[in-house]
Design an enzyme around this catalytic site. Structure first.
Site, PDB file in Angstrom:
ATOM      1  N   ARG A 160       0.801  -1.226   0.000  1.00  0.00           N
ATOM      2  CA  ARG A 160       0.000   0.000   0.000  1.00  0.00           C
ATOM      3  C   ARG A 160       0.833   1.276   0.000  1.00  0.00           C
ATOM      4  O   ARG A 160       0.348   2.311  -0.416  1.00  0.00           O
ATOM      5  CB  ARG A 160      -0.931   0.006   1.209  1.00  0.00           C
ATOM      6  CG  ARG A 160      -2.173  -0.839   0.977  1.00  0.00           C
ATOM      7  CD  ARG A 160      -3.148  -0.715   2.114  1.00  0.00           C
ATOM      8  NE  ARG A 160      -2.811  -1.625   3.185  1.00  0.00           N
ATOM      9  CZ  ARG A 160      -3.205  -2.903   3.222  1.00  0.00           C
ATOM     10  NH1 ARG A 160      -3.971  -3.379   2.266  1.00  0.00           N
ATOM     11  NH2 ARG A 160      -2.844  -3.684   4.206  1.00  0.00           N
ATOM     12  N   VAL A 161       2.063   1.231   0.466  1.00  0.00           N
ATOM     13  CA  VAL A 161       2.831   2.483   0.517  1.00  0.00           C
ATOM     14  C   VAL A 161       4.100   2.461  -0.333  1.00  0.00           C
ATOM     15  O   VAL A 161       4.692   3.497  -0.590  1.00  0.00           O
ATOM     16  CB  VAL A 161       3.212   2.866   1.969  1.00  0.00           C
ATOM     17  CG1 VAL A 161       1.989   3.138   2.796  1.00  0.00           C
ATOM     18  CG2 VAL A 161       4.076   1.794   2.612  1.00  0.00           C
TER      19      VAL A 161
END
Ligand code: ATP
Ligand code: MG
Length: 508
Positions: A366-367
């Site tokens: 996600r990052v």
């Protein structure tokens, strides 16, 4: 030359001894009510707190893990033969501390910092509490520096950045540890300090892991913290926290640190074991109610610090084991929800020979996307598309459907991409070489070669570049993007390579 002991100048050691406060700080005492299975029940330790270190009459250390009205539960770090009913217990008013420092690199230790590799004493640079507050939002910076795993599928499709928490999830024997080890092996090129925390693993396993790291030149940059199933549960319980604390020390000095927890399912089971022994009320699936908090707090301590704090980072790769691919059980769902993504390994893919057996559809980072270098982003989008289309069309193939030329072409491309993503254990690849491999696949350079030749062509092409055009590789490594100039060169060199090296051997 100054006199030195264990690598430190004598005057420094003298100063440390002078500064050391030898007076005991006993804030309270208690008595052992009951002892067994690596835990003790202690009465009268009124002011005790969770995580406090206590010392038994015989010198054995323990840690407070549960508080009741008239007694506290303590886990023991030594053999329980040395603790008996009625023994005096001294509380210290302190959280358990572990030693850390550069001397631990290249060593195998227990979670208290004692060497277990038969090597010499280790001189610690500092003692750090095993529990710490996680860096606040003001201390942090967004994840933006890439952490290269050297594994093509991950660096291209599930990129990780320094300071991230990425879960590695899968059934038994699906390649979870191998992914973590390969990531450590890849770090030797990038100067990251690595900590591998083994929770309740067999001695033969640890020996193999240490041997692998040594063989690939990655041990000298790594601390291995090992705990075994037959040891007091206390050591297994504190192992991840101790490793994290040792890592935080380096992070605060501006270093980049990678920590692997192998694995937190076993850690949760250890915690459940001690909690039951301490007669704490069991929660879901008989785990203690605060297991979620415990792991959330542990992983929250991974961070990318801002410049003011030195810009260091602690990246966490926790591992979790699933049963029959079930990711909705308690511990895996907990861990999924407290990490920044997961790499999901699939038994079916593993058995079908697709290794690493990463299920790209169920895996996510996600990052890490913002940390992916431009050159990889330039090729990864196309790669994902080719792979997705291939998987979709491949289903039709199974039914023997007649396919048009365009679809056939897409399937052929997909097969080559899939082949290119296969990677043997410990065959880590530098990022610039990965970008080139995918550039060749995307550009159709590999379409004329049979699938089983694809990897060979890429390997030989890269070897050819190294031999005759290493400047192109250097440029790509420095710029990390496929500029027009690099593309032009890669293209021309490929044609030359085909003529010189691969002439008449296309076989298609
Ligand atoms: P466990 O559940 O026992 O901890 P695991 O999921 O950690 O297992 P590994 O120990 O990493 O799995 O790997 C299992 C086996 O698969 C090992 O023999 C390893 O060498 C092999 N293996 C893992 N990854 C690959 C790969 N990419 N290519 C070939 N073999 C692999
Ligand atoms: Mg494993």
């Amino acid at each position: 030359m100054k006199e030195e002991v264990l690598g430190l100048p004598i005057d420094k050691i003298e100063k440390k001894i002078k500064e050391y406060d030898f007076s005991p700080r006993i804030s309270n005492i208690g008595y052992v009510k009951h002892v067994g299975d690596g835990v003790a029940e202690v009465s009268l330790l009124n002011s005790a707190f969770i995580g406090e270190m206590v010392v038994f009459e015989s010198g054995i250390q323990g840690m407070v893990l549960s508080l009741k009205e008239d007694s506290v539960g303590v886990i023991l770090f030594g053999k329980e033969e040395y603790v008996k009913e009625g023994d005096v217990v001294y509380s210290t008013g302190k959280i358990l501390q572990v030693p850390t420092g550069n001397g631990f690199l290249g060593r195998v230790i227990d979670p208290l910092g004692n060497p277990i590799d038969g090597g010499g004493l280790i001189f610690p640079e500092a003692y750090v509490p095993i529990d710490n507050e996680a860096p606040s939002i003001f201390d942090r910076e967004p994840v933006k520096e890439p952490l290269y795993t050297g594994i093509r599928t991950i660096d291209a499709l599930i990129p990780i950045g320094h300071g991230q928490r990425e879960l590695i999830l899968g059934d038994r024997q699906t390649g979870k540890t191998t992914i973590a080890l390969d990531t450590i092996i890849s770090q030797k090129n990038y100067g990251t300090i690595c900590i591998y925390v083994a929770i309740a693993q067999k001695r033969t396993n640890i020996a193999r892991i240490v041997q692998t790291l040594r063989e690939y030149g990655a041990l000298s940059n790594t601390i291995v913290i090992a705990t075994f199933p037959d040891e007091p549960p206390a050591l297994r319980y504190i192992a991840p926290m101790a490793g994290c604390a040792m890592g935080e020390y380096f992070m605060r000095q501006g270093e980049r640190v990678l920590i692997v927890y192998d694995d937190l399912t076993k850690h949760a089971n250890t915690y459940r074991e001690v909690a039951l022994l301490l007669r704490r009320v069991p929660g879901r699936e008989a785990y203690p109610g605060d297991i979620f908090y415990l792991h959330a707090h542990l992983l929250e301590r991974a961070a990318k610090l801002n410049k003011r704090l030195g810009g260091g980072a602690l990246t966490a790769l926790p591992i979790a084991e699933t049963l029959s691919g079930e990711i909705s059980t308690y511990i895996p769902t907990n861990l999924i929800s407290i990490t920044d993504g997961q790499i999901y390994l699939d038994t079916n893919l593993f058995n079908a020979g697709i290794r690493p057996a990463i299920n790209v559809g169920l895996s996510v980072s996600r990052v890490g996307g913002s940390a992916q270098p431009k050159g990889m982003r330039q090729v990864a989008g196309r790669l994902r598309l080719d792979l997705a289309q291939y998987r979709e069309y491949a289903m039709f193939l199974e039914f023997g459907t007649e396919l048009d030329m365009a679809t056939k072409k897409k399937i052929e491309r997909g097969r080559r991409v899939e082949e290119l993503l296969k990677q043997g254990a410990h065959e880590v690849q530098p990022i610039e070489e990965q970008i080139i491999s995918f550039y060749l696949a995307n550009g159709g350079f590999l379409d004329n070669y049979p699938v089983e030749k694809v990897k060979d062509v890429v390997i030989k092409y890269i070897a050819y570049l190294k031999l005759k055009y290493s400047s192109v590789l250097t440029l790509l490594r420095e710029e990390l993007q496929l500029s027009d100039q690099i593309i032009y060169q890669l293209h021309n060199i490929f044609q030359e390579f085909e003529k010189e090296v691969y002439a008449n051997s296309t076989g298609s």
